[in-house]
Scaffold this motif. Structure first.
Motif, mmCIF file in Angstrom:
data_model
loop_
_atom_site.group_PDB
_atom_site.id
_atom_site.type_symbol
_atom_site.label_atom_id
_atom_site.label_comp_id
_atom_site.label_asym_id
_atom_site.label_seq_id
_atom_site.Cartn_x
_atom_site.Cartn_y
_atom_site.Cartn_z
ATOM 1 N N LYS A 61 0.814 -1.215 0.000
ATOM 2 C CA LYS A 61 0.000 0.000 0.000
ATOM 3 C C LYS A 61 0.847 1.264 0.000
ATOM 4 N N ARG B 67 1.983 2.327 2.791
ATOM 5 C CA ARG B 67 1.327 2.939 3.943
ATOM 6 C C ARG B 67 2.298 3.054 5.118
ATOM 7 N N SER C 214 -7.979 -1.102 3.589
ATOM 8 C CA SER C 214 -8.543 -0.993 2.252
ATOM 9 C C SER C 214 -7.441 -1.280 1.218
ATOM 10 N N ASN D 240 -6.256 -0.112 -1.450
ATOM 11 C CA ASN D 240 -5.809 0.969 -2.331
ATOM 12 C C ASN D 240 -4.374 1.352 -2.005
ATOM 13 N N SER E 227 -10.442 4.667 -1.577
ATOM 14 C CA SER E 227 -10.600 3.230 -1.338
ATOM 15 C C SER E 227 -11.278 2.566 -2.534
ATOM 16 N N GLU F 299 -15.778 2.891 4.267
ATOM 17 C CA GLU F 299 -15.225 2.003 5.273
ATOM 18 C C GLU F 299 -16.140 1.894 6.499
ATOM 19 N N HIS G 99 -6.330 11.075 3.514
ATOM 20 C CA HIS G 99 -6.840 9.850 2.919
ATOM 21 C C HIS G 99 -7.633 10.225 1.693
HETATM 22 MG MG MG Z 1 -8.023 2.897 3.995
#
Ligand code: MG
Ligand code: AMP
Length: 361
Positions: free
Chosen positions: A66, A68, A153, A155, A161, A190, A245
């Motif tokens: 991700k 992330r 998620s 993405n 997402s 979400e 986000h």
């Molecule tokens: Mg997310």
């Protein structure tokens, strides 16, 4: 940490799959999960990027795929209430009441974690977020694999997402082992997140399960001030909330005003100014108003009265603006009650909290 480039398998599983129905695809997906690999799968909220929640390598791979930050915790998905005690402790009575009503479904609860849950899954926190999804494919994948699945998620971090398998493919092709197509997500935003570790349960992220629905079951709850949008300076309690986000590529503004006509006139004026400057401009509109906008790309998010339709189309619409290459997006605003709270929360994040008040001129 980077990810390893790999061949991603694409499979389809019928969203109506039952407990008895055999599925070679779910067998293959289960095998991947058990071996520490990653599988993206549909849920009733958005597509999830799943790995074994108890395997630290798997959660590290999720963060890598991700892009992330690894202090942004993952939600653990279970299919059997008996599994909850294995990963969470000090579960209050109110949580069981909520589970009875809303599980399986789009509600995540936060508890103190058991030591078995690796730090990498919880972003270093001593709490764990848990949800039991109602989507048949998600539910059957967890049940058949016997794996508790950590899944944010599916993405790329910072993008909207994914609410269909094609969105997942855009972001995750070549980065994960498998993508399961199970159709479009019903809710499209979400899960509601509620922190059960404090004196009074606190909603950290609004979703389809609204504050009103929760209070009907367990009485008064609190709402984290950081999610209302009113308090832009409040320090978010959920670590993930500090990151921007859901952002489309174009710069987005939400336009509020006393009347629909005021909003439409204001948006059309701003669209013209941007176009004169050589920009491509989009408008995110409700169906009835769409004809009134004079923009390059007008995308209908749904009928104003049908909030479920709006939430299920929200991220798809933002991705569509990306695909059409717009530089600026102007969006109508929505009621701040019921499901509208969650819709406005996601739109405000997508817009980086840029709100314009339309004036009567
Ligand atoms: Mg997310
Ligand atoms: P997602 O946004 O779908 O990737 O779901 C993960 C989000 O759940 C994170 O960004 C956090 O906001 C929230 N979350 C997960 N675990 C926790 C936790 N232990 N405490 C607070 N928030 C959490």
């Amino acid at each position: 940490m980077g990810y390893e480039r790999m061949d991603t398998q694409f499979v389809t599983v019928d969203s109506g799959i039952t407990e008895e129905a055999p599925s070679k695809e779910l067998e293959a997906a289960s095998e991947i999960l058990k071996q520490g690999g990653l599988v993206a799968f549909p849920t009733e909220t958005v597509y999830g990027l799943g790995g074994d929640a108890l395997n630290p390598d798997a959660s590290m791979k999720i963060y890598a795929a991700k892009g992330r930050p690894s202090d942004n915790p993952l939600i653990v998905h279970i299919a059997d209430e008996m599994d909850l005690q294995k990963i969470a402790k000090d579960i209050p009575e109110a949580a069981y009441k909520l589970m009875d009503v809303f599980w399986p479904g789009p509600m995540t609860m936060i508890f103190h974690k058991q030591p078995i849950v690796p730090d990498s899954t919880t972003g270093g926190l001593d709490t764990v977020a848990v949800r039991m999804p109602s989507h048949n494919v998600a539910y059957e994948l967890i049940r058949r694999s016997g794996v508790m699945i950590a899944a944010p998620s599916a993405n790329t971090s910072g993008r909207p997402s994914p609410t269909s398998a094609s969105h997942v493919k855009e972001d995750m092709n070549g980065k994960i082992d498998m993508i399961i197509d199970g159709g479009d997500c019903r809710y499209g935003i979400e899960s509601t997140i509620i922190d059960m570790t404090g004196e009074v349960p606190t909603i950290l992220r609004p979703g389809y399960i609204t504050r009103e629905m929760i209070e009907d079951v367990i009485g008064a709850v609190e709402i984290d001030p950081a999610i209302s949008g009113e308090s832009m300076t409040a320090r978010p309690k959920a670590p993930g909330m500090k990151y921007t986000h859901y952002a489309p590529k174009g710069i987005m503004y939400i336009v509020e005003g006393e009347s629909t006509n005021t909003v439409i006139r204001c948006i059309n004026r701003m669209v013209k100014e941007r176009q004169v400057a050589g920009c491509k401009v989009g408008v995110l509109a409700t169906r009835y108003n769409a004809m009134a906008y004079e923009a390059d790309e007008v995308i209908v998010i749904g009928d104003k009265e049908d909030e479920l339709m709006i939430s299920s189309n929200l991220y798809r619409s933002l991705r569509e603006f990306d695909a059409r290459g717009v530089d600026y997006i102007y969006s109508e605003s929505f009621a701040g009650t019921g499901l509208g709270t969650a819709i406005m929360n996601r739109l405000l994040k997508a817009a980086g909290h840029r709100v314009i008040e339309a004036l009567n001129v």
